[in-house]
Design an enzyme around this catalytic site. Structure first.
Site, PDB file in Angstrom:
ATOM      1  N   THR A 133      13.248   0.075  -3.443  1.00  0.00           N
ATOM      2  CA  THR A 133      12.610   1.394  -3.400  1.00  0.00           C
ATOM      3  C   THR A 133      13.519   2.454  -4.038  1.00  0.00           C
ATOM      4  O   THR A 133      13.690   3.553  -3.508  1.00  0.00           O
ATOM      5  CB  THR A 133      12.205   1.792  -1.956  1.00  0.00           C
ATOM      6  OG1 THR A 133      11.789   0.642  -1.227  1.00  0.00           O
ATOM      7  CG2 THR A 133      11.062   2.793  -1.976  1.00  0.00           C
ATOM      8  N   LYS A 155       9.301  -7.048 -11.070  1.00  0.00           N
ATOM      9  CA  LYS A 155       8.619  -7.173  -9.783  1.00  0.00           C
ATOM     10  C   LYS A 155       7.119  -6.998 -10.047  1.00  0.00           C
ATOM     11  O   LYS A 155       6.720  -6.019 -10.695  1.00  0.00           O
ATOM     12  CB  LYS A 155       9.137  -6.084  -8.848  1.00  0.00           C
ATOM     13  CG  LYS A 155       8.378  -5.944  -7.538  1.00  0.00           C
ATOM     14  CD  LYS A 155       9.073  -4.949  -6.592  1.00  0.00           C
ATOM     15  CE  LYS A 155       8.258  -4.735  -5.330  1.00  0.00           C
ATOM     16  NZ  LYS A 155       8.985  -4.011  -4.277  1.00  0.00           N
ATOM     17  N   ARG A 205      14.496   3.474   2.209  1.00  0.00           N
ATOM     18  CA  ARG A 205      13.403   4.187   2.884  1.00  0.00           C
ATOM     19  C   ARG A 205      13.845   4.787   4.200  1.00  0.00           C
ATOM     20  O   ARG A 205      13.044   5.395   4.897  1.00  0.00           O
ATOM     21  CB  ARG A 205      12.241   3.226   3.154  1.00  0.00           C
ATOM     22  CG  ARG A 205      11.653   2.626   1.905  1.00  0.00           C
ATOM     23  CD  ARG A 205      10.480   1.710   2.236  1.00  0.00           C
ATOM     24  NE  ARG A 205      10.286   0.791   1.142  1.00  0.00           N
ATOM     25  CZ  ARG A 205       9.426  -0.220   1.151  1.00  0.00           C
ATOM     26  NH1 ARG A 205       8.673  -0.428   2.216  1.00  0.00           N
ATOM     27  NH2 ARG A 205       9.324  -1.020   0.112  1.00  0.00           N
ATOM     28  N   GLU A 208      17.475  -7.387  -0.047  1.00  0.00           N
ATOM     29  CA  GLU A 208      17.117  -6.117  -0.701  1.00  0.00           C
ATOM     30  C   GLU A 208      16.918  -5.098   0.412  1.00  0.00           C
ATOM     31  O   GLU A 208      15.979  -5.205   1.195  1.00  0.00           O
ATOM     32  CB  GLU A 208      15.827  -6.285  -1.513  1.00  0.00           C
ATOM     33  CG  GLU A 208      15.343  -4.982  -2.128  1.00  0.00           C
ATOM     34  CD  GLU A 208      13.937  -5.108  -2.722  1.00  0.00           C
ATOM     35  OE1 GLU A 208      13.606  -6.167  -3.300  1.00  0.00           O
ATOM     36  OE2 GLU A 208      13.158  -4.139  -2.591  1.00  0.00           O
TER      37      GLU A 208
END
Ligand code: 3PG
Length: 210
Positions: free
Chosen positions: A66, A126, A42, A38
């Site tokens: 994210t 999640k 960012r 993953e």
């Protein structure tokens, strides 16, 4: 849309500062038996990192983490992401990902979050931030009322080699994830054999399914 994360049981989360590190990192994970990554959106390098892994590592399941906006969901898919993850639950992002054809796992931390996710037909969630939110006891209590819905959780946030097997032993936990395998310093310093070793150590701690 099938979800590709579950069978690996561990989701290595990466913050990639230099896109040229992406392929050797993905290969290091693969060499350690974890062909899954993953890449968090960012850093400016993230989409290029996803693109490179998708182009050069066909055996690796690459996803975007994210994902905070609908645009990012579409950009991640266009870059080659095979799944998307967000720390929280944003219905616009979930719908945009689904409309584009990207499997999406939103983040939850409360019963209201779980119910909002179920209303969006998301069944793999999640659980974030797992340890600060109350860890095993919290997840056990949170999962209880929803077991009959088929919802499954992927705890992240403070999960690591020391506590991962406790989480994986919970029936409601499909997989765990964390950033300790793709440690940012190890990636920056291109210490690939150490990352492979972290995968192998983690794999030894996956409880066998009885
Ligand atoms: C994250 O979004 O940073 C991940 O959930 C990983 O959390 P961790 O750094 O505590 O493993």
């Amino acid at each position: 849309m099938s979800q590709p994360i579950h069978p690996h049981r561990i989701v290595p989360v990466a913050i990639i500062d230099d896109a040229t590190h992406a392929v050797p990192l993905a290969r290091a994970l693969s060499a350690g038996g974890l062909p899954l990554i993953e890449v968090t959106l960012r850093t400016p390098a993230a989409l290029d990192a996803i693109r490179s892994i998708r182009a050069e590592c066909p055996e690796v399941l690459v996803g975007a983490g994210t994902v905070l906006t609908a645009l990012q969901a579409r950009e991640a898919l266009a870059a080659g992401a095979m799944f998307g993850v967000s720390p929280g639950l944003n219905a616009d992002v979930v719908r945009a990902a689904r409309d584009a054809g990207l499997f999406f796992m939103p983040g939850v931390m409360t019963p209201s979050d779980v119910e909002a996710a179920l209303a969006l037909d998301c069944h793999l969630l999640k659980f974030f931030p797992a340890v600060p939110a109350g860890g095993l006891a919290m997840l056990h209590a949170l999962a209880g009322p929803y077991a009959h819905t088929g919802v499954q959780f992927v705890p992240l946030g403070g999960v690591n080699a020391e506590n991962m097997s406790d989480y994986l032993a919970l029936p409601s936990v499909a997989a765990i994830g964390g950033s300790w395998i793709c440690d940012r310093t190890l990636v920056r310093e291109q210490r690939w054999p150490e990352i492979t070793q972290l995968c192998l150590t983690a794999a030894e701690r996956i409880p066998s399914i009885s």
